[in-house]
Design a protein around this motif. Sequence first.
Motif, short mmCIF file in Angstrom:
data_model
loop_
_atom_site.label_atom_id
_atom_site.label_comp_id
_atom_site.label_asym_id
_atom_site.label_seq_id
_atom_site.Cartn_x
_atom_site.Cartn_y
_atom_site.Cartn_z
N PRO A 47 1.11 -1.40 0.06
CA PRO A 47 0.28 0.05 0.62
C PRO A 47 1.03 1.32 -0.09
CG PRO A 47 0.20 -0.93 1.91
CD PRO A 47 0.66 -1.77 1.62
N GLN A 48 -0.15 1.98 -0.70
CA GLN A 48 1.07 3.65 -0.97
C GLN A 48 0.53 4.27 0.17
OE1 GLN A 48 2.06 3.58 -4.92
NE2 GLN A 48 0.17 3.13 -5.04
N PHE A 49 -0.51 3.87 0.68
CA PHE A 49 -0.95 5.37 2.46
C PHE A 49 -0.68 4.15 3.74
CE2 PHE A 49 -4.45 1.94 0.67
CZ PHE A 49 -5.24 1.57 2.09
N GLU A 50 -1.05 5.09 4.67
CA GLU A 50 -0.58 4.36 5.94
C GLU A 50 -2.35 4.09 6.46
OE1 GLU A 50 0.93 6.07 9.06
OE2 GLU A 50 2.59 7.23 7.31
N PRO A 51 -2.48 2.02 6.38
CA PRO A 51 -3.96 1.91 7.33
C PRO A 51 -4.53 2.43 7.74
CG PRO A 51 -1.49 -0.10 5.81
CD PRO A 51 -1.53 1.09 5.72
N GLN A 52 -3.62 2.27 9.21
CA GLN A 52 -4.16 2.84 9.90
C GLN A 52 -4.33 4.45 10.30
OE1 GLN A 52 -1.53 1.36 14.21
NE2 GLN A 52 -0.98 0.11 12.94
N LYS A 53 -3.70 4.86 9.49
CA LYS A 53 -4.30 6.40 9.74
C LYS A 53 -5.59 6.03 8.80
CE LYS A 53 -0.15 9.11 9.44
NZ LYS A 53 0.60 10.12 9.36
N PHE A 54 -5.83 5.55 7.94
CA PHE A 54 -7.21 5.08 6.58
C PHE A 54 -8.53 5.08 8.06
CE2 PHE A 54 -9.79 2.93 5.05
CZ PHE A 54 -10.46 3.41 3.44
N ILE A 55 -8.32 4.10 8.71
CA ILE A 55 -9.68 3.28 9.67
C ILE A 55 -9.09 4.43 10.31
CG2 ILE A 55 -7.62 2.03 10.96
CD1 ILE A 55 -11.50 1.38 9.47
N TYR A 56 -8.38 5.60 10.95
CA TYR A 56 -8.91 5.69 12.35
C TYR A 56 -9.46 6.60 11.29
CZ TYR A 56 -7.31 9.56 16.35
OH TYR A 56 -7.98 9.93 17.08
N ILE A 57 -9.55 7.85 9.73
CA ILE A 57 -9.64 8.82 9.84
C ILE A 57 -11.78 8.10 9.12
CG2 ILE A 57 -7.85 10.34 9.65
CD1 ILE A 57 -8.13 9.85 6.44
N TYR A 58 -12.00 7.37 9.58
CA TYR A 58 -12.95 6.53 9.05
C TYR A 58 -13.78 5.70 10.06
CZ TYR A 58 -15.74 4.57 5.02
OH TYR A 58 -16.60 4.04 3.88
N PRO A 59 -14.28 6.21 10.94
CA PRO A 59 -14.95 5.80 11.65
C PRO A 59 -16.56 5.15 11.20
CG PRO A 59 -15.55 8.08 11.57
CD PRO A 59 -13.61 8.17 11.00
N GLY A 60 -16.66 3.76 12.02
CA GLY A 60 -17.98 3.54 11.13
C GLY A 60 -17.44 2.73 10.05
N TYR A 61 -16.58 2.11 9.87
CA TYR A 61 -15.78 1.46 8.45
C TYR A 61 -16.83 -0.26 8.30
CZ TYR A 61 -12.82 -0.80 5.10
OH TYR A 61 -12.35 -1.23 3.99
N LYS A 62 -16.83 -0.66 9.54
CA LYS A 62 -17.82 -1.43 9.25
C LYS A 62 -18.62 -1.96 9.41
CE LYS A 62 -18.88 -6.26 11.87
NZ LYS A 62 -18.42 -7.31 13.47
N GLU A 63 -19.28 -0.73 9.81
CA GLU A 63 -20.49 -1.04 8.81
C GLU A 63 -21.41 -0.17 7.94
OE1 GLU A 63 -24.85 2.05 10.94
OE2 GLU A 63 -22.57 2.25 11.71
N ASP A 64 -20.35 0.65 7.64
CA ASP A 64 -20.45 1.33 6.58
C ASP A 64 -20.21 0.72 5.08
OD1 ASP A 64 -21.36 3.55 4.62
OD2 ASP A 64 -19.45 3.92 4.53
N GLN A 65 -19.12 0.12 4.91
CA GLN A 65 -18.78 -1.04 3.74
C GLN A 65 -19.32 -1.82 3.98
OE1 GLN A 65 -16.14 -1.22 1.91
NE2 GLN A 65 -15.97 1.79 2.28
N SER A 66 -19.95 -2.75 5.10
CA SER A 66 -20.92 -3.52 5.22
C SER A 66 -22.27 -3.57 3.57
CB SER A 66 -21.41 -4.46 6.74
OG SER A 66 -19.85 -4.46 7.43
#
Length: 426
Positions: A47-66
Motif C-alpha cells: 500500500p502507498q498509504f498508511e492503513p492505520q491512519k485510513f481506518i482512524y479517519i474513517y469511523p464506522g468503517y465496518k458498518e458503512d462497508q458492510s
Amino acid sequence: MGQFLSSQCCDKKEQAPKSLLQVGPMLNLNQDYQYFFSQDWFGIDKPQFEPQKFIYIYPGYKEDQSQMENFWSKADTINLRHGELVRQKGKVLNKKWQYLIRKGVPCSLAKKIILDTFRLTYVDCEAEYLSALKVVFKNKQIPKTFKNVPLFGCNTNENDEDEEFNYLNESEKKIQLILKVQILNQQGIEALIRLLWIVNNLNHFLEYNPMLLHIIVLLLIFLSEAQTYCVLQFMIKDSQQCLNDHQNKQQLRWHLIMNEEHFKETATTFYETVSKRSKTFSNVYQFMQNIHFDSFELFQEMSINLMLTYLPFSTVLKIFIIYLNEGIKIYFRIFYSVLRYISDDIKSCKSNSNFKSIFRKKLMNLNIEQQNNIIKQAFKLSLSESEQVKSYMRTAVSYSKNQPCYLPIPSQASDLITNEQAFIDI
C-alpha cells in the motif's frame, strides 16, 4: 465484470494491532480495525498509504462497508459486462451502473470499478507508465528528489510551519502542508511527486488545477502509481475534448479545468443557476452576502480539497468515486446539498468570524445515514446543462505559449546542462 460483484473479501490476511482497547469508547474503532484488516483490497500490492491512519479517519468503517457490500451483492449485475461504463451519447454510465455507484462503492470493489470506468481493465499500465518515464526523463535515471514540484495552483502559507515535517525535503514538506489529510506513506509521497512532475511535463496546457494534488492522493489509495498515471491521462484528454468539442459541449462531464479563469466562471455560473432553481439556496446565499462572508472562497476551498476536512472521510471517498464516473458537476451538487442541509445553522451565525467553524462542526459529525442523505439530496437538484453551456464553454482550453509541447530526446548529453540540473534544480 459481473462475476466479481458478489465476491467478498473476508478471508483474514493480516491481524489488526493488538494495542487497541477491547471495551469502552474504543470498541467501535476496534471492530473497524478488525474488519479492515480482514480484507485484502489494500494488501495485494504494497500500500502507498498508511492503513492505520485510513481506518482512524474513517469511523464506522465496518458498518458503512458492510451496508455497501450487501447492497452490491444483491444487485442485478448479471447483464452488466466489462465496457458498459464507457461514455456514450452524452451519458457517462449505463443507468444500472450509475445507480449502483451513487449508492456507494465498497473499498473492495473500488479498484476494479475505477479501472473499468477508464477502460484500463486490460491495459498494460506499467508499460504505458514506463514509456512516459522514458520520455520525460530522457531515458536517464529517475531523480530521487525534486526541488520544484509543480502544484498547479496550490499554495502554502509561509506561516504554515510544522516541526512534524522537518525530516522531509522541501518539496515533500510543501506537499504535506498543502494536503488536508496526510494519509500517504513515504512510498506514496514519492509516487505523488513523480506523478505531478510527469503530468506537468506531458500536458503543458494544464496550467491551473489545484484539485489535481488531492485527486492523485485519493487514487493512490486504490491504484498503483502506473494505474494512477493512466487514469490521470485519460481524465485530462477526456476533459480537453469535452471543453473544446462544441458538438459534445452539453455533456459537461469533464473532470479537470485547465486554467484559473475557467474555474471562476464555472463557480459564478453555478451560483447564478442554482439560485434560480432553489429558494433555500438563494436565501442562504443572500444571507452569506449580508454578513460579508466570501461564499465563493468557501466553494473554491471545498471543491479544490474534494470536500476533505468539510465532510467525513467516508463521504469524501463516495463522492470521489461518483466524480470519477460522472465528472465535476457532482461537487457543485454536493455544495448545494450541504448548504441546504445546514441552512438553519448558517442563518444562526451572527457574523462571518465563526461561520466556517459552525459549518465544519455540523458536517464532520454527520452519521452514516445523514451522510448518505446529503448525497441523495444532491441528485434532486436539476441542473439544466443548456443554461450553463455558454459560460462553461466561454473559456476554451488555453495552450501555454511559453512552454513547448514537444519534448525532444537528444542523442548526446548536453555540454551546457546536466540531467540532474534539468530535472531537479529548475
